[in-house]
Design an enzyme around this catalytic site. Structure first.
Site, mmCIF file in Angstrom:
data_model
loop_
_atom_site.group_PDB
_atom_site.id
_atom_site.type_symbol
_atom_site.label_atom_id
_atom_site.label_comp_id
_atom_site.label_asym_id
_atom_site.label_seq_id
_atom_site.Cartn_x
_atom_site.Cartn_y
_atom_site.Cartn_z
ATOM 1 C CB CYS A 36 -0.928 0.010 1.206
ATOM 2 S SG CYS A 36 -2.198 -1.250 1.095
ATOM 3 C CB CYS A 73 11.436 6.492 -7.742
ATOM 4 S SG CYS A 73 12.403 5.424 -6.670
#
Ligand SMILES: [Zn+2]
Length: 440
Positions: free
Chosen positions: A227, A394
């Site tokens: 998640c 990232c």
């Protein structure tokens, strides 16, 4: 001087009162436990009123409510799934609920883990959950296990409960829970939720398959999304967590329709539920078959080559010369060295925050070669004599490594110097360079 003494005295008083409070709470718990043990065969007036709306259901009745009262359930994980499932289990009057979690409450939890509140940030999740559930239902016992489940403690903890709810979010713990439940012969109510989808099934129940029957081998680590990386909507974990509580209650009552040998798929985008029939028990399953080769718990982090936590894991795919630190990158940027910075996060994340002059090309586009030509063209157009350096960033420095590994052979073929990833990604940037850069 006088006021200092006064402050010290008051602080001492408060410490003593706190200690007293803890002792009294403990005393009360012990008394309640004793009381509950002595009346497991009847419902008191509080319980009759409290549970009346479910007692009058034909599938429950007084006898069903007593079954719930005598039952014990361990919820592993006090997060997105553990919050709603333990909430409904507590509401329904499960006599003893164990909550196991190693983690503390963070701000990023609050959109979906609704037992925790702003004031419980920094507290152990099990403490925060316990406080909430005890306020909801004083007739039941809440037991907390503030620990990371491991091969060393799993059997000892799980054997204290009738049914286990898997409300975790990582592959290694799924295998650990599965194997422990088989060894102890306990049903495992397994749920998962990611983005706008959820899944639910019950393992090791009524002759149905176990997790290993379906997945004898763990998936490659880089194919697993949690998640923290993939995102999830709180209402999705709410749906799946509530369903986990429902399956648990059905198992306790001995009702039919338990989701064993079937997988429920919930698509929150389309609001559809699908029910898939799962394969039956595998005749040569390593853990649940007659001639099982696994007769004790193993090292699951090693077996899965993944950490057994729901925390973001750190991949280590590249050699040092393929990487650059945030400090080194900052130096190049300050000097104005011509460069290309590719941010491989999804567009929604790029919109939250980005480093100056970065270009957004999501990792999916790179891995599927959808926009690699664009990168190569851009670099060769900008390059004069020496090849222009390309850096990949990232959020945390995992996807950037995957991008470098994918792009390097293409760069090599075009005779360009190889791309490098920024170690630790934007999180490292916040930690090491700019504390005001948003972290999420
Ligand atoms: Zn099996």
């Amino acid at each position: 001087m006088e006021s200092e003494t006064c402050i010290a005295e008051l602080e001492n008083d408060i410490r003593a009162l706190r200690k007293q409070l803890i002792q009294k709470v403990q005393q009360l718990k012990t008394l309640k436990k004793h009381f509950q043990k002595n009346c497991i065969n009847k419902l008191n007036n509080n319980e009759i009123a409290r549970y009346s709306r479910q007692i009058i259901l034909s599938g429950i009745g007084v006898q069903g409510q007593l079954k719930l009262k005598r039952a014990s359930v361990l919820v592993v994980g006090a997060g997105g799934l553990g919050c709603p499932s333990s909430l409904y289990l507590a509401g329904a009057g499960i006599g003893r609920i164990g909550i196991l979690d190693y983690d503390e409450v963070e701000l990023t939890n609050l959109h979906r883990q609704l037992l925790h509140t702003e004031s419980s940030i920094g507290l152990a999740k099990v403490e925060s959950a316990e406080a909430f559930l005890e306020q909801l239902n004083s007739q039941i016992e809440i037991v907390t296990h503030h620990t990371q489940l491991s091969s060393d403690n799993a059997l000892r903890i799980l054997e204290l409960y009738d049914i286990i709810v898997d409300a975790t979010d990582n592959v290694a713990t799924r295998y650990l829970l599965n194997d422990a439940c088989i060894l102890l012969n306990k049903p495992l109510v397994s749920g998962s939720a990611l983005q706008l989808e959820g899944q639910l099934t019950v393992y090791n129940y009524n002759g149905g398959p176990c997790y290993r029957c379906l997945f004898p081998n763990p998936p490659p680590p880089e194919t697993v999304t949690n998640c923290g990386d993939g995102g999830v909507l709180g209402a999705i974990t709410g749906v799946i967590g509530a369903l986990q509580a429902l399956e648990t209650i059905k198992i306790i009552l001995g009702n039919e329709g338990v989701l064993s040998g079937r997988l429920l798929l919930f698509d929150g985008q389309q609001s559809t539920f699908r029910n898939l029939k799962l394969r039956s028990k595998k005749a040569d399953c390593a853990v649940c078959s007659e001639g099982a080769s696994l007769t004790k718990l193993i090292d699951y982090e090693q077996f899965c080559n993944m950490k057994a936590t729901d925390k973001d894991s750190h991949l280590s795919l590249l050699e040092p010369h393929e990487r650059i630190t945030v400090q080194e990158y900052k130096e190049l940027a300050d000097k104005g060295v011509p460069r290309m910075l590719i941010d491989v996060r999804g567009a929604n994340q790029f919109e939250i925050c980005q480093l100056p002059a970065s270009v957004n090309i999501p990792i999916d586009d790179i891995l599927k070669n959808r926009r690699t030509d664009e990168i190569l063209e851009h670099v060769s157009r900008m390059t004069t004599s020496a090849s222009m350096p390309v850096f990949i960033v990232c959020r945390r420095g995992n996807d950037s490594q995957l991008a470098v590994r994918h792009l390097s052979p293409l760069f090599q073929k075009s005779g360009m110097s190889l791309p490098r990833d920024i170690v630790g990604g934007l999180h490292a940037w916040t930690r090491g360079i700019d504390p005001d850069f948003p972290i999420y």
